[in-house]
Design an enzyme around this catalytic site. Structure first.
Site, short mmCIF file in Angstrom:
data_model
loop_
_atom_site.label_atom_id
_atom_site.label_comp_id
_atom_site.label_asym_id
_atom_site.label_seq_id
_atom_site.Cartn_x
_atom_site.Cartn_y
_atom_site.Cartn_z
N THR A 76 30.02 -0.24 -4.68
CA THR A 76 29.78 -1.53 -3.86
C THR A 76 28.59 -1.40 -2.69
OG1 THR A 76 32.25 -2.31 -4.00
CG2 THR A 76 30.73 -3.28 -2.19
N SER A 202 30.43 5.36 -8.96
CA SER A 202 31.51 5.25 -8.28
C SER A 202 32.40 6.37 -8.63
CB SER A 202 32.11 3.87 -8.21
OG SER A 202 33.62 3.96 -7.70
N THR A 243 26.93 10.47 8.98
CA THR A 243 27.27 12.00 8.52
C THR A 243 27.95 12.01 7.26
OG1 THR A 243 27.54 12.15 10.93
CG2 THR A 243 28.98 13.83 9.50
N CYS A 329 39.30 -6.10 -7.62
CA CYS A 329 38.71 -6.39 -6.50
C CYS A 329 38.98 -8.17 -6.26
CB CYS A 329 37.07 -6.36 -6.59
SG CYS A 329 36.96 -4.68 -7.20
N1 PMP Z 1 30.46 -2.37 -10.05
C1 PMP Z 1 31.45 -2.30 -11.04
C2 PMP Z 1 31.06 -2.70 -12.65
C3 PMP Z 1 32.97 -2.00 -10.57
O1 PMP Z 1 34.01 -2.07 -11.90
C4 PMP Z 1 33.33 -1.50 -9.70
C5 PMP Z 1 34.68 -1.33 -9.28
N2 PMP Z 1 35.81 -2.25 -9.61
C6 PMP Z 1 32.18 -1.53 -8.43
C7 PMP Z 1 30.89 -2.08 -8.88
C8 PMP Z 1 32.59 -1.39 -6.98
O2 PMP Z 1 32.70 0.03 -6.86
P1 PMP Z 1 33.46 0.65 -5.67
O3 PMP Z 1 35.02 0.39 -5.77
O4 PMP Z 1 33.30 2.11 -5.69
O5 PMP Z 1 33.12 0.15 -4.52
#
Ligand code: PMP
Length: 388
Positions: A76, A202, A243, A329
């Site tokens: 993200t 990620s 950090t 999400c």
């Molecule tokens: N991009 C995609 C295609 C994802 O599937 C996700 C996680 N659902 C993210 C970005 C966000 O990743 P993170 O959980 O590490 O913030």
């Protein structure tokens, strides 16, 4: 899987931490508390050495240079840095080309940029859940500053033609940002050979910890510039102050190393298990529909439509299976999945879909049990509704 716990079939939401990742992280937390930026003593040096080792492991997974890896709090943040960091370089808003299938961390960030005057063009996918590279190429104009495309779609599991899109971008001198949160470590992806400008990663999608990821920022041929979004102590080549979270970074490094070593083996098994799951379900549910292309997809990931059976009812009928109707999400929002609507499904159809994503620990017995329980629940619900 812990006995008594539901069978976990939601590996696109997140994955369990690999024991080797946990061991490495625990060791860092116990023994190496130093600040990786402390250059004046051994505590700092050992933390820095661990972080640099992890940086090399991340780089090896996606074939970039270690110095191109900027650690972030996840994909993200990496997506935000890529999009906002590019937009902030320009005195006047220009155009950004993206797709109708992006993760919310790309899509909503682009909404923010659109409110600032940027022209955001979302190229639609076909009914197969794939965005044609030629359609993205056609959308490029002289004032296009960035293209943002996912490598693997997080709800459908479809693989986008990112290398062909990146090639079209290079021809026009446009930076191509690829959100590879779901693809890296699962399918071959080569930052340099594919000609990618920016790449989001990620750790928790590949058996690493949550809260850590990276943005790969091309250092040469051509060098990609970005305006930092978090300013402070100048860590991560000035692109991401703060950090360094060394235990998490080390965990991500181990996760990347394991993913690289196991990728082909895992992918072959997951592909087989995915096919087995689909076949066993299709055998009992004649009108079962696979959403998205059957071949260009992440191994072991299926998005399925059970016509006439609302996903919520179906999930409640199989409490021993941990599944989802789409992105974790946005699962609290109760709206039909944007990705399924983008495929051309109507709201009723989109409401009858489930995402099943298998993982490293999934057994054949779990696959069979999942198929049997789901099929039985679908048939039972249809009987109750009188639609059997
Ligand atoms: N991009 C995609 C295609 C994802 O599937 C996700 C996680 N659902 C993210 C970005 C966000 O990743 P993170 O959980 O590490 O913030």
């Amino acid at each position: 899987m812990t006995s008594g716990q539901p069978v976990y079939l939601d590996h696109l939401a997140t994955t369990p931490v690999d024991p080797a990742v946990l061991a490495a992280m625990t060791d860092v937390l116990r023994e190496h508390f130093g600040n990786a930026s402390s250059g004046t003593h051994a505590y700092g040096w050992s933390a820095q050495a661990l972080a640099e080792n992890a940086r090399a492991e991340v780089a090896a997974l996606v074939s970039c240079e270690p110095r191109e890896v900027v650690f972030t709090s996840g994909a993200t943040e990496a997506n935000n840095l890529a999009l906002r960091g590019t937009a902030d370089l320009w005195p006047q808003p220009g155009r950004i080309v993206t797709t109708t299938l992006e993760h919310s961390s790309v899509d909503r960030t682009l909404d923010v940029l659109a409110a600032r005057g940027w022209q955001v063009v979302r190229v639609p996918c076909g009914p197969d859940g794939l965005v044609p590279a030629a359609a993205v190429a056609d959308a490029l104009t002289d004032d296009t500053r960035l293209v943002a495309v996912n490598a693997a779609q997080n709800e459908l599991g479809t693989l986008q033609p990112w290398a062909r899109i990146a090639a079209a971008c290079r021809e026009r001198g446009v930076v191509c940002h690829v959100d590879a949160a779901q693809a890296a470590g699962k399918v071959p992806l080569d930052f340099r050979a594919d000609g990618i400008g920016l790449l989001a990663l990620s750790a928790h999608k590949i058996y690493g910890p949550k809260g850590v990821g990276a943005l790969v920022v091309r250092a040469r041929e051509p060098r990609v510039e970005l305006r930092p979004q978090i300013t402070g102590g100048g860590q991560e080549r000035g692109l991401r102050a703060g950090t360094l979270n060394v235990p998490a970074v080390v965990g991500m490094g181990v996760a990347c190393r394991l993913a690289l070593a196991r990728r082909e083996r895992d992918a072959a098994r997951l592909r087989e298990q995915g096919a087995r799951l689909y076949a066993r379900l299709a055998d009992r549910i004649a009108d079962l529909v696979l959403n998205g292309d059957a071949r260009a997809r992440l191994p072991g990931c299926l998005n399925l439509r059970f016509p006439g059976v609302p996903a919520g009812e179906l999930m409640r009928a199989v409490p021993t299976l941990a599944l989802s109707a789409g992105a974790a999400c946005t699962s609290g929002e109760g709206r039909p999945s944007a990705a399924l609507l983008a495929l051309g499904l109507n709201a009723e159809q989109a409401g009858c879909c489930l995402r099943l994503s298998l993982g490293r620990g999934t057994t054949d017995a779990e696959v069979d049990a999942a198929a049997d329980r789901l099929a039985a629940a679908v048939l039972e619900l249809r009987k109750e509704k009188g639609t059997a």
